[in-house]
Design a protein around this motif. Structure first.
Motif, PDB file in Angstrom:
ATOM      1  N   LYS A   4      29.759  26.797  37.709  1.00  0.00           N
ATOM      2  CA  LYS A   4      30.418  26.880  36.403  1.00  0.00           C
ATOM      3  C   LYS A   4      30.996  28.281  36.259  1.00  0.00           C
ATOM      4  O   LYS A   4      30.423  29.257  36.735  1.00  0.00           O
ATOM      5  CB  LYS A   4      29.413  26.641  35.286  1.00  0.00           C
ATOM      6  CG  LYS A   4      28.631  25.356  35.406  1.00  0.00           C
ATOM      7  CD  LYS A   4      29.167  24.316  34.486  1.00  0.00           C
ATOM      8  CE  LYS A   4      28.322  23.064  34.381  1.00  0.00           C
ATOM      9  NZ  LYS A   4      28.057  22.371  35.596  1.00  0.00           N
ATOM     10  N   VAL A  39      32.465  30.974  33.319  1.00  0.00           N
ATOM     11  CA  VAL A  39      32.658  31.324  31.915  1.00  0.00           C
ATOM     12  C   VAL A  39      33.708  32.426  31.877  1.00  0.00           C
ATOM     13  O   VAL A  39      33.542  33.470  32.502  1.00  0.00           O
ATOM     14  CB  VAL A  39      31.345  31.804  31.264  1.00  0.00           C
ATOM     15  CG1 VAL A  39      31.576  32.169  29.810  1.00  0.00           C
ATOM     16  CG2 VAL A  39      30.261  30.753  31.398  1.00  0.00           C
ATOM     17  N   GLN A  47      35.555  35.310  30.033  1.00  0.00           N
ATOM     18  CA  GLN A  47      35.242  36.208  28.921  1.00  0.00           C
ATOM     19  C   GLN A  47      36.222  37.373  28.864  1.00  0.00           C
ATOM     20  O   GLN A  47      36.181  38.242  29.733  1.00  0.00           O
ATOM     21  CB  GLN A  47      33.828  36.767  29.105  1.00  0.00           C
ATOM     22  CG  GLN A  47      32.778  35.685  29.250  1.00  0.00           C
ATOM     23  CD  GLN A  47      31.478  36.238  29.779  1.00  0.00           C
ATOM     24  OE1 GLN A  47      30.563  36.420  28.993  1.00  0.00           O
ATOM     25  NE2 GLN A  47      31.391  36.513  31.063  1.00  0.00           N
ATOM     26  N   ALA A  60      33.183  26.572  31.746  1.00  0.00           N
ATOM     27  CA  ALA A  60      32.066  26.252  30.855  1.00  0.00           C
ATOM     28  C   ALA A  60      31.974  27.329  29.781  1.00  0.00           C
ATOM     29  O   ALA A  60      32.705  28.310  29.806  1.00  0.00           O
ATOM     30  CB  ALA A  60      30.765  26.173  31.647  1.00  0.00           C
ATOM     31  N   GLU A  61      31.073  27.116  28.850  1.00  0.00           N
ATOM     32  CA  GLU A  61      30.777  28.084  27.796  1.00  0.00           C
ATOM     33  C   GLU A  61      29.302  28.441  27.878  1.00  0.00           C
ATOM     34  O   GLU A  61      28.500  27.676  28.411  1.00  0.00           O
ATOM     35  CB  GLU A  61      31.090  27.495  26.419  1.00  0.00           C
ATOM     36  CG  GLU A  61      32.556  27.232  26.179  1.00  0.00           C
ATOM     37  CD  GLU A  61      33.390  28.497  26.114  1.00  0.00           C
ATOM     38  OE1 GLU A  61      32.875  29.524  25.604  1.00  0.00           O
ATOM     39  OE2 GLU A  61      34.536  28.464  26.565  1.00  0.00           O
ATOM     40  N   TRP A  62      28.928  29.593  27.321  1.00  0.00           N
ATOM     41  CA  TRP A  62      27.523  29.968  27.277  1.00  0.00           C
ATOM     42  C   TRP A  62      26.840  29.120  26.216  1.00  0.00           C
ATOM     43  O   TRP A  62      26.863  29.431  25.043  1.00  0.00           O
ATOM     44  CB  TRP A  62      27.349  31.447  26.954  1.00  0.00           C
ATOM     45  CG  TRP A  62      27.704  32.352  28.071  1.00  0.00           C
ATOM     46  CD1 TRP A  62      28.676  33.305  28.077  1.00  0.00           C
ATOM     47  CD2 TRP A  62      27.076  32.427  29.355  1.00  0.00           C
ATOM     48  NE1 TRP A  62      28.700  33.952  29.285  1.00  0.00           N
ATOM     49  CE2 TRP A  62      27.721  33.435  30.089  1.00  0.00           C
ATOM     50  CE3 TRP A  62      26.040  31.734  29.967  1.00  0.00           C
ATOM     51  CZ2 TRP A  62      27.367  33.766  31.389  1.00  0.00           C
ATOM     52  CZ3 TRP A  62      25.692  32.055  31.265  1.00  0.00           C
ATOM     53  CH2 TRP A  62      26.351  33.065  31.962  1.00  0.00           C
ATOM     54  N   ASP A  63      26.226  28.042  26.637  1.00  0.00           N
ATOM     55  CA  ASP A  63      25.448  27.209  25.738  1.00  0.00           C
ATOM     56  C   ASP A  63      24.003  27.190  26.225  1.00  0.00           C
ATOM     57  O   ASP A  63      23.651  27.856  27.206  1.00  0.00           O
ATOM     58  CB  ASP A  63      26.031  25.795  25.645  1.00  0.00           C
ATOM     59  CG  ASP A  63      26.153  25.101  26.996  1.00  0.00           C
ATOM     60  OD1 ASP A  63      25.603  25.604  28.003  1.00  0.00           O
ATOM     61  OD2 ASP A  63      26.796  24.049  27.055  1.00  0.00           O
ATOM     62  N   ARG A  64      23.160  26.472  25.556  1.00  0.00           N
ATOM     63  CA  ARG A  64      21.739  26.454  25.898  1.00  0.00           C
ATOM     64  C   ARG A  64      21.513  25.966  27.325  1.00  0.00           C
ATOM     65  O   ARG A  64      20.702  26.519  28.064  1.00  0.00           O
ATOM     66  CB  ARG A  64      20.983  25.563  24.928  1.00  0.00           C
ATOM     67  CG  ARG A  64      19.491  25.508  25.218  1.00  0.00           C
ATOM     68  CD  ARG A  64      18.792  24.688  24.203  1.00  0.00           C
ATOM     69  NE  ARG A  64      18.820  25.407  22.948  1.00  0.00           N
ATOM     70  CZ  ARG A  64      17.904  25.323  22.016  1.00  0.00           C
ATOM     71  NH1 ARG A  64      16.898  24.517  22.166  1.00  0.00           N
ATOM     72  NH2 ARG A  64      17.980  26.016  20.911  1.00  0.00           N
ATOM     73  N   GLU A  65      22.226  24.933  27.720  1.00  0.00           N
ATOM     74  CA  GLU A  65      22.055  24.362  29.060  1.00  0.00           C
ATOM     75  C   GLU A  65      22.432  25.359  30.148  1.00  0.00           C
ATOM     76  O   GLU A  65      21.707  25.539  31.124  1.00  0.00           O
ATOM     77  CB  GLU A  65      22.899  23.093  29.186  1.00  0.00           C
ATOM     78  CG  GLU A  65      22.750  22.388  30.515  1.00  0.00           C
ATOM     79  CD  GLU A  65      23.617  21.150  30.597  1.00  0.00           C
ATOM     80  OE1 GLU A  65      23.938  20.760  31.724  1.00  0.00           O
ATOM     81  OE2 GLU A  65      23.972  20.573  29.547  1.00  0.00           O
ATOM     82  N   THR A  71      22.760  28.769  29.911  1.00  0.00           N
ATOM     83  CA  THR A  71      21.907  29.959  29.928  1.00  0.00           C
ATOM     84  C   THR A  71      20.526  29.636  30.490  1.00  0.00           C
ATOM     85  O   THR A  71      19.902  30.480  31.132  1.00  0.00           O
ATOM     86  CB  THR A  71      21.756  30.583  28.525  1.00  0.00           C
ATOM     87  OG1 THR A  71      21.294  29.599  27.617  1.00  0.00           O
ATOM     88  CG2 THR A  71      23.060  31.158  28.040  1.00  0.00           C
ATOM     89  N   SER A  72      20.046  28.422  30.287  1.00  0.00           N
ATOM     90  CA  SER A  72      18.772  28.021  30.866  1.00  0.00           C
ATOM     91  C   SER A  72      18.870  27.854  32.377  1.00  0.00           C
ATOM     92  O   SER A  72      17.900  28.080  33.091  1.00  0.00           O
ATOM     93  CB  SER A  72      18.290  26.709  30.246  1.00  0.00           C
ATOM     94  OG  SER A  72      18.054  26.879  28.877  1.00  0.00           O
TER      95      SER A  72
END
Length: 120
Positions: A33, A35, A37, A80-85, A87-88
């Motif tokens: 993925k 991201v 920025q 992708a974006e920095w989401d919970r999935e 970052t985990s």
């Protein structure tokens, strides 16, 4: 503004960046993925998270159009974006923490802050 200057030429992905990201994707199970920025005048940071193990990597390109062109040029790479999935899934290894800490990582004493008068 003339018609010629209004027409935007498509961004091209730098070959060295595409090559290094292809190597990263191949080393991490064939998919990853990305991201995108914006980092101001420095350009756009393309942060990579490998799907197999969550290894981190990054490259910086000039602008968002170039970053998008890089993602399009690499098979197995998706935005992708920095989401919970995500970052985990990211696995920040100890060597990465030390690299981010820079010179501070091995210090026993720390200097007084340079902006102390502003803070007081």
């Amino acid at each position: 503004m003339s018609e010629e200057s209004a027409v935007k030429t498509p961004a091209t992905a730098p070959s060295d960046v595409v090559s290094s990201i292809r190597g990263f994707v191949a080393a991490n199970g064939g998919s990853a993925k990305a991201v995108l920025q914006p980092t101001g005048q420095a350009g756009v940071r393309v942060t990579l998270v490998g799907d197999d193990g969550g290894a981190l990597g990054d490259r910086v390109v000039d602008d968002m159009d170039t970053a998008t062109a890089v993602v399009d040029a690499v098979d197995g790479l998706e935005t992708a974006e920095w989401d919970r999935e995500l970052t985990s899934a990211a696995d920040v290894r100890p060597a990465h923490w030390r690299k981010m800490a820079g010179w501070v990582a091995h210090q026993k004493r720390f200097p007084k802050p340079r902006n102390r008068k502003i803070l007081d």
